[in-house]
Scaffold this active site. Structure first.
Site, PDB file in Angstrom:
ATOM      1  CG  ASN A   1      38.920  26.762  38.378  1.00  0.00           C
ATOM      2  OD1 ASN A   1      39.456  27.803  38.726  1.00  0.00           O
ATOM      3  ND2 ASN A   1      39.201  26.179  37.224  1.00  0.00           N
TER       4      ASN A   1
ATOM      5  CD  GLU B   1      42.229  27.977  36.026  1.00  0.00           C
ATOM      6  OE1 GLU B   1      43.076  28.648  35.402  1.00  0.00           O
ATOM      7  OE2 GLU B   1      41.003  28.109  35.873  1.00  0.00           O
TER       8      GLU B   1
ATOM      9  CG  ASP C   1      37.393  23.289  35.516  1.00  0.00           C
ATOM     10  OD1 ASP C   1      36.558  22.798  34.721  1.00  0.00           O
ATOM     11  OD2 ASP C   1      38.002  24.349  35.271  1.00  0.00           O
TER      12      ASP C   1
ATOM     13  CG  ASN D   1      38.004  22.824  31.404  1.00  0.00           C
ATOM     14  OD1 ASN D   1      37.323  23.841  31.336  1.00  0.00           O
ATOM     15  ND2 ASN D   1      39.227  22.818  31.932  1.00  0.00           N
TER      16      ASN D   1
ATOM     17  CG  ASP E   1      33.415  23.546  38.045  1.00  0.00           C
ATOM     18  OD1 ASP E   1      34.647  23.592  38.217  1.00  0.00           O
ATOM     19  OD2 ASP E   1      32.781  24.401  37.380  1.00  0.00           O
TER      20      ASP E   1
ATOM     21  CG  ASP F   1      36.172  31.806  35.524  1.00  0.00           C
ATOM     22  OD1 ASP F   1      36.755  31.263  36.490  1.00  0.00           O
ATOM     23  OD2 ASP F   1      36.648  31.785  34.365  1.00  0.00           O
ATOM     24  CG  HIS F   2      35.156  27.553  37.601  1.00  0.00           C
ATOM     25  ND1 HIS F   2      34.826  26.398  36.930  1.00  0.00           N
ATOM     26  CD2 HIS F   2      36.108  28.172  36.847  1.00  0.00           C
ATOM     27  CE1 HIS F   2      35.550  26.300  35.815  1.00  0.00           C
ATOM     28  NE2 HIS F   2      36.333  27.379  35.752  1.00  0.00           N
TER      29      HIS F   2
END
Length: 258
Positions: free
Chosen positions: A7, A34, A149, A151, A220, A249-250
């Site tokens: 991501n 994303e 991802d 989540n 992930d 941030d991933h």
């Protein structure tokens, strides 16, 4: 061969980081999530210069997914068939390998915001639709990978604070049940096939020194079908890109087959 998921939280912002990572880590398939850009803005030429093909499914500002592959992806599907959705969250394709065709499903799972919200209800419906479709895909494609991802933290050990975050988003019984439902279709969490370091995460909040303090989540994932399970030789989280200037941030997760 190697397959990776990442991501990147805006391809416009982090294209150069992705290209540099691919040069250092020439995986056979990379799933991006994303993208945050429309299809007409996707930088196909930049990936082609590195010897990669690319297919994408984007939208302005939010969401968006892509498959970056050394060999062309065929039978491309965008979003979950028969599930009406305005958000660009899924792209799937079949890639030829030395061991035969490989079906790759790359997803940006719904975040869900918080339990009880409309967005959480949307997440539950989306997950149920995904499970039905993946069940059908497995009947067509024995060699299948679903990654992205998710989540979802599958277990308490996938969260830096499982007690404090109990029953919050990414940690709910409902989300974890859906994760287990996917495994129940005949899929295996490749990362958990191996002994891994404690407190291993793939996402860290930008705020409050999340990465520096390792306050992260493992959300992930790469799931492999039973037909592939025996060929998985490694699965790792590459923390290096999270140290970049202006990182996502991933960070990438990579599985090695064969």
């Amino acid at each position: 061969m190697q397959i990776a998921t990442w991501n990147i939280n805006s391809l416009n912002v982090r294209l150069q980081q992705v290209l540099e990572w691919l040069q250092a880590n020439p995986v056979d398939v990379l799933g991006l999530q994303e993208l945050k850009l429309t299809d007409d803005k996707f930088p196909h030429d930049a990936f082609e210069a590195l010897g990669y093909q690319s297919v994408c499914f984007g939208q302005k500002t939010y969401n968006g997914v892509a498959l970056i592959t050394k060999k062309p992806a065929d039978e491309v599907v965008r979003n979950i068939p028969l599930h009406e959705d305005e958000q660009a969250r899924v792209i799937a394709g079949t890639v030829e390998t030395d061991a035969g065709p490989l079906r790759v499903i790359n997803c940006y799972f719904v975040n869900g915001q918080e339990p009880g919200s409309e967005k959480f209800a949307y997440k539950m419906k989306w997950l149920a639709a995904l499970e039905n479709w993946v069940r059908a895909e497995l009947q067509k494609h024995e060699r299948l990978v679903i990654m992205g991802d998710f989540n979802v933290t599958p277990e308490d050990r996938d969260s830096y604070d499982p007690v404090g975050l109990k029953d919050t988003i990414h940690h709910t019984v409902e989300e974890r049940t859906h994760f287990q439902n996917l495994l129940g279709l005949g899929l295996t969490d490749a990362y958990r096939m191996f002994d891994q370091p404690e407190k291993s995460y793939s996402w860290w909040d930008y705020r409050m020194l999340g990465f520096q303090k390792n306050r992260g989540l493992r959300i992930d994932h790469i799931l492999v079908s039973d037909a592939l399970k025996g060929s998985v030789t490694a699965c790792t989280i590459d923390r290096t890109p999270r140290k970049n200037k202006q990182p996502s941030d991933h960070t990438p997760v990579v599985v090695t087959l064969g």
